[in-house]
Design a protein around this motif. Structure first.
Motif, mmCIF file in Angstrom:
data_model
loop_
_atom_site.group_PDB
_atom_site.id
_atom_site.type_symbol
_atom_site.label_atom_id
_atom_site.label_comp_id
_atom_site.label_asym_id
_atom_site.label_seq_id
_atom_site.Cartn_x
_atom_site.Cartn_y
_atom_site.Cartn_z
ATOM 1 N N PHE A 103 -32.196 58.664 47.396
ATOM 2 C CA PHE A 103 -32.327 57.299 46.894
ATOM 3 C C PHE A 103 -33.256 57.187 45.697
ATOM 4 C CE2 PHE A 103 -31.008 56.389 51.313
ATOM 5 C CZ PHE A 103 -29.917 55.583 51.039
ATOM 6 N N LYS A 104 -34.020 58.228 45.397
ATOM 7 C CA LYS A 104 -34.972 58.245 44.285
ATOM 8 C C LYS A 104 -35.942 57.083 44.397
ATOM 9 C CE LYS A 104 -32.254 60.919 40.999
ATOM 10 N NZ LYS A 104 -31.705 60.980 39.639
ATOM 11 N N LYS A 105 -35.914 56.152 43.425
ATOM 12 C CA LYS A 105 -36.967 55.147 43.322
ATOM 13 C C LYS A 105 -36.831 53.994 44.302
ATOM 14 C CE LYS A 105 -38.991 57.036 39.692
ATOM 15 N NZ LYS A 105 -40.328 57.606 39.748
ATOM 16 N N THR A 106 -35.627 53.711 44.770
ATOM 17 C CA THR A 106 -35.437 52.507 45.550
ATOM 18 C C THR A 106 -34.763 52.807 46.876
ATOM 19 O OG1 THR A 106 -33.311 52.070 44.500
ATOM 20 C CG2 THR A 106 -35.251 51.072 43.498
ATOM 21 N N LEU A 107 -34.978 51.914 47.814
ATOM 22 C CA LEU A 107 -34.361 52.004 49.134
ATOM 23 C C LEU A 107 -33.663 50.686 49.428
ATOM 24 C CD1 LEU A 107 -37.370 53.563 51.042
ATOM 25 C CD2 LEU A 107 -35.365 54.756 50.202
ATOM 26 N N SER A 108 -32.706 50.743 50.334
ATOM 27 C CA SER A 108 -32.001 49.522 50.709
ATOM 28 C C SER A 108 -32.946 48.553 51.394
ATOM 29 C CB SER A 108 -30.856 49.859 51.661
ATOM 30 O OG SER A 108 -30.295 48.670 52.183
ATOM 31 N N MET A 109 -32.915 47.279 50.953
ATOM 32 C CA MET A 109 -33.657 46.229 51.642
ATOM 33 C C MET A 109 -32.678 45.270 52.321
ATOM 34 S SD MET A 109 -36.907 45.438 49.154
ATOM 35 C CE MET A 109 -37.838 44.585 50.426
ATOM 36 N N ASP A 110 -31.512 45.782 52.622
ATOM 37 C CA ASP A 110 -30.477 45.000 53.287
ATOM 38 C C ASP A 110 -30.130 45.701 54.588
ATOM 39 O OD1 ASP A 110 -28.331 43.578 54.135
ATOM 40 O OD2 ASP A 110 -27.044 44.016 52.416
ATOM 41 N N ALA A 111 -30.360 45.026 55.719
ATOM 42 C CA ALA A 111 -30.161 45.654 57.019
ATOM 43 C C ALA A 111 -28.712 45.614 57.486
ATOM 44 C CB ALA A 111 -31.041 44.967 58.071
ATOM 45 N N THR A 112 -27.841 44.974 56.734
ATOM 46 C CA THR A 112 -26.446 44.908 57.142
ATOM 47 C C THR A 112 -25.698 46.158 56.702
ATOM 48 O OG1 THR A 112 -25.802 43.777 55.102
ATOM 49 C CG2 THR A 112 -26.483 42.404 56.949
ATOM 50 N N GLY A 113 -24.542 46.363 57.293
ATOM 51 C CA GLY A 113 -23.709 47.481 56.867
ATOM 52 C C GLY A 113 -23.877 48.704 57.722
ATOM 53 N N VAL A 114 -23.799 49.887 57.096
ATOM 54 C CA VAL A 114 -23.779 51.143 57.816
ATOM 55 C C VAL A 114 -25.059 51.377 58.601
ATOM 56 C CG1 VAL A 114 -24.698 52.464 55.876
ATOM 57 C CG2 VAL A 114 -23.311 53.618 57.588
ATOM 58 N N GLU A 115 -24.923 51.955 59.786
ATOM 59 C CA GLU A 115 -26.057 52.457 60.534
ATOM 60 C C GLU A 115 -25.784 53.914 60.836
ATOM 61 O OE1 GLU A 115 -27.151 50.372 64.001
ATOM 62 O OE2 GLU A 115 -27.868 48.602 62.944
ATOM 63 N N ALA A 116 -26.747 54.766 60.541
ATOM 64 C CA ALA A 116 -26.565 56.199 60.754
ATOM 65 C C ALA A 116 -27.917 56.863 60.879
ATOM 66 C CB ALA A 116 -25.781 56.815 59.599
ATOM 67 N N ASP A 117 -27.960 57.966 61.650
ATOM 68 C CA ASP A 117 -29.200 58.712 61.787
ATOM 69 C C ASP A 117 -29.420 59.653 60.621
ATOM 70 O OD1 ASP A 117 -29.689 57.457 64.152
ATOM 71 O OD2 ASP A 117 -28.916 59.070 65.416
ATOM 72 N N ASP A 118 -28.371 59.973 59.881
ATOM 73 C CA ASP A 118 -28.479 60.926 58.788
ATOM 74 C C ASP A 118 -28.033 60.250 57.490
ATOM 75 O OD1 ASP A 118 -29.074 63.407 57.670
ATOM 76 O OD2 ASP A 118 -26.991 64.049 57.780
ATOM 77 N N VAL A 119 -28.848 59.253 57.032
ATOM 78 C CA VAL A 119 -28.493 58.460 55.869
ATOM 79 C C VAL A 119 -28.625 59.300 54.609
ATOM 80 C CG1 VAL A 119 -29.085 56.422 54.515
ATOM 81 C CG2 VAL A 119 -29.255 56.359 57.003
ATOM 82 N N ILE A 120 -27.637 59.195 53.727
ATOM 83 C CA ILE A 120 -27.677 59.912 52.451
ATOM 84 C C ILE A 120 -27.038 59.025 51.389
ATOM 85 C CG2 ILE A 120 -25.497 61.114 52.845
ATOM 86 C CD1 ILE A 120 -28.528 62.690 51.136
ATOM 87 N N ALA A 121 -27.632 58.987 50.214
ATOM 88 C CA ALA A 121 -27.065 58.185 49.127
ATOM 89 C C ALA A 121 -25.758 58.797 48.651
ATOM 90 C CB ALA A 121 -28.063 58.098 47.971
ATOM 91 N N PRO A 122 -24.804 57.974 48.230
ATOM 92 C CA PRO A 122 -23.511 58.495 47.773
ATOM 93 C C PRO A 122 -23.673 59.482 46.622
ATOM 94 C CG PRO A 122 -23.442 56.100 48.048
ATOM 95 C CD PRO A 122 -24.865 56.505 48.197
ATOM 96 N N GLY A 123 -22.980 60.612 46.729
ATOM 97 C CA GLY A 123 -22.979 61.602 45.667
ATOM 98 C C GLY A 123 -24.239 62.424 45.533
ATOM 99 N N LYS A 124 -25.170 62.322 46.513
ATOM 100 C CA LYS A 124 -26.434 63.038 46.440
ATOM 101 C C LYS A 124 -26.497 64.168 47.456
ATOM 102 C CE LYS A 124 -28.232 60.436 43.232
ATOM 103 N NZ LYS A 124 -28.588 60.949 41.904
ATOM 104 N N ASP A 125 -27.317 65.171 47.152
ATOM 105 C CA ASP A 125 -27.573 66.265 48.079
ATOM 106 C C ASP A 125 -28.919 66.052 48.744
ATOM 107 O OD1 ASP A 125 -25.226 67.640 47.387
ATOM 108 O OD2 ASP A 125 -26.222 68.562 45.653
ATOM 109 N N ARG A 126 -28.999 66.422 50.021
ATOM 110 C CA ARG A 126 -30.260 66.280 50.743
ATOM 111 C C ARG A 126 -31.239 67.356 50.300
ATOM 112 N NH1 ARG A 126 -32.048 63.413 54.657
ATOM 113 N NH2 ARG A 126 -30.007 62.514 55.067
ATOM 114 N N LEU A 127 -32.446 66.910 49.895
ATOM 115 C CA LEU A 127 -33.469 67.846 49.431
ATOM 116 C C LEU A 127 -34.569 68.059 50.456
ATOM 117 C CD1 LEU A 127 -33.959 66.715 45.717
ATOM 118 C CD2 LEU A 127 -32.485 68.522 46.617
ATOM 119 N N ALA A 128 -34.551 67.283 51.555
ATOM 120 C CA ALA A 128 -35.610 67.407 52.557
ATOM 121 C C ALA A 128 -35.023 67.327 53.958
ATOM 122 C CB ALA A 128 -36.648 66.311 52.369
ATOM 123 N N LYS A 129 -35.613 68.079 54.864
ATOM 124 C CA LYS A 129 -35.192 68.091 56.266
ATOM 125 C C LYS A 129 -36.407 67.867 57.150
ATOM 126 C CE LYS A 129 -32.375 68.751 59.757
ATOM 127 N NZ LYS A 129 -31.306 67.773 60.071
#
Length: 396
Positions: A103-129
């Motif tokens: 997500f880089k600089k910003t995070l979602s401030m909207d609680a509606t929509g997808v819920e998941a334990d392994d959230v990832i921004a579209p088109g991004k690779d996970r850099l931390a575990k």
């Protein structure tokens, strides 16, 4: 370390003073962010002139470049950057999520929509575990692998030498499931206990260094029971102060922060992490927070977006091309007392570095001054009227 001044009638807000080895911070106060030991494009001397009482730097970024050991050898963060006043460092917990989830600089401030334990921004690779012991991550600079634990975060922050530092925590998004939020709260509590133990050890082993205060960070997303449970757990550990963290629904900011501050001790300072828009600052002050930090004033300035008493406008707009007036006639910053909108328009359009510098000086002064005015309004009993009048004008 913290003394309470005047309390805001009918609310949790108050004035106060935080005392550090490098000076006092009169609260409420906005703490500008100098991520890599600098507010981008602005000299520390200019930050002092515009009224900043303290600066906040990022442990994650300074660990990668130039290295916490180099800053320690230089005499600590303040000496390294030629800043004589108080300093803060965050723990790197935000980067665990923002880089980990893309997500880089910003995070979602909207609680509606997808819920998941392994959230990832579209088109991004996970850099931390994340695991229960800490976080393994890849450097965004060169791709090398690194490991942060509560102990490592404390070691880095002690080397950086800030007056106020934060315990290592896991920041979640509003998109994580309730079950994951519960696991994360337990993990952050366990990490907080380890941070306290390591902080005590390092304080003793580095007895010749100025004392550093340690703040615990309250997470729990939008869940009242988790927020209150997290706050109570951290209070029991005896922190010097507290940070209110996590992605928070903007519409419920005051409610959620109030849950936390109702649980925290009155005689300890409270810092609201990553909040910097004017309406959110009013809400945070009213809900009982004492200090705030946010990159927003400097980040938007670099693209020409500036604050005025009647709202935002962008210096790149054609209307500014022949406006030989300040950004704001009532502003006392160096930019507004020396330069015109037309000149700033030219600098921003031609991507001259001076444009970003001058716009940043104005934006930082605008927000620092606004929170100073809130403090004065609490002291003289006019906060509610000041808030209503100011917001009505700004958001017209």
């Amino acid at each position: 370390m913290f003394t309470v001044g005047k309390e805001l009638e009918g609310a949790l807000g108050r004035t106060g003073t935080i005392t550090t080895p490098h000076g006092e911070i009169r609260t409420p106060a906005f703490i500008p962010v100098g991520t890599r030991a600098t507010v981008k494009g602005v000299l520390p001397e200019s930050m002092a002139e515009l009224g900043a009482q303290a600066l906040l730097a990022n442990a994650y970024h300074l660990y990668l470049q130039p290295g916490a050991d180099i800053i320690d050898e230089a005499g600590g963060l303040g000496a390294f950057m030629n800043w004589p006043g108080p300093t803060f460092t965050d723990s790197g917990g935000f980067q665990v999520l923002s880089l980990g989830a893309g997500f880089k600089k910003t995070l979602s401030m909207d609680a509606t929509g997808v819920e998941a334990d392994d959230v990832i921004a579209p088109g991004k690779d996970r850099l931390a575990k994340v695991d229960d012991d800490g976080v393994t991550f890849k450097s965004h600079v060169d791709g090398t692998r690194h490991r942060f634990t509560p102990e490592v975060s404390m070691q880095i922050q002690h080397q950086l030498g800030a007056d106020i530092m934060f315990a290592f925590d896991e920041l979640t998004t509003l998109m994580n499931t309730r079950g994951y939020q519960e696991q994360s709260i337990a993990r952050t509590q366990a990490w907080a206990e380890r941070c306290v133990t390591e902080h005590e050890r390092l304080t003793e082993s580095r007895a010749g260094k100025p004392h550093q205060a340690l703040f615990g960070v309250v997470q729990g997303a939008q869940h009242e029971d988790l927020r209150r449970t997290a706050a109570r757990g951290l209070v029991a550990l005896g922190f010097d102060g507290f940070g209110v963290g996590g992605a928070i629904e903007k519409e419920r900011l005051g409610t959620i922060v109030s849950w936390v501050n109702e649980e925290l001790p009155v005689d300890k300072p409270r810092h609201l992490l990553g909040i910097g828009e004017p309406d959110d600052l009013f809400t945070g002050v009213e809900a009982g927070c004492d200090t705030f930090d946010c990159v927003n004033p400097s980040r938007v300035a670099r693209s020409g977006r500036v604050y005025t008493p009647t709202g935002h406008f962008n210096l790149t707009w054609a209307a500014s091309k022949r406006e030989f007036i300040p950004i704001d006639d009532d502003c006392d910053c160096y930019t507004c007392t020396h330069y015109t909108r037309a000149y700033l328009h030219h600098l921003i359009k031609t991507r001259e570095m001076a444009g970003s510098t001058l716009a940043t000086i104005h934006n930082e002064r605008f927000i620092v001054r606004l929170v100073d005015q809130m403090r004065d309004a609490i002291d003289d009993g006019t906060f509610k009227d000041f808030k209503a009048d100011w917001l009505a004008r700004f958001y017209t």
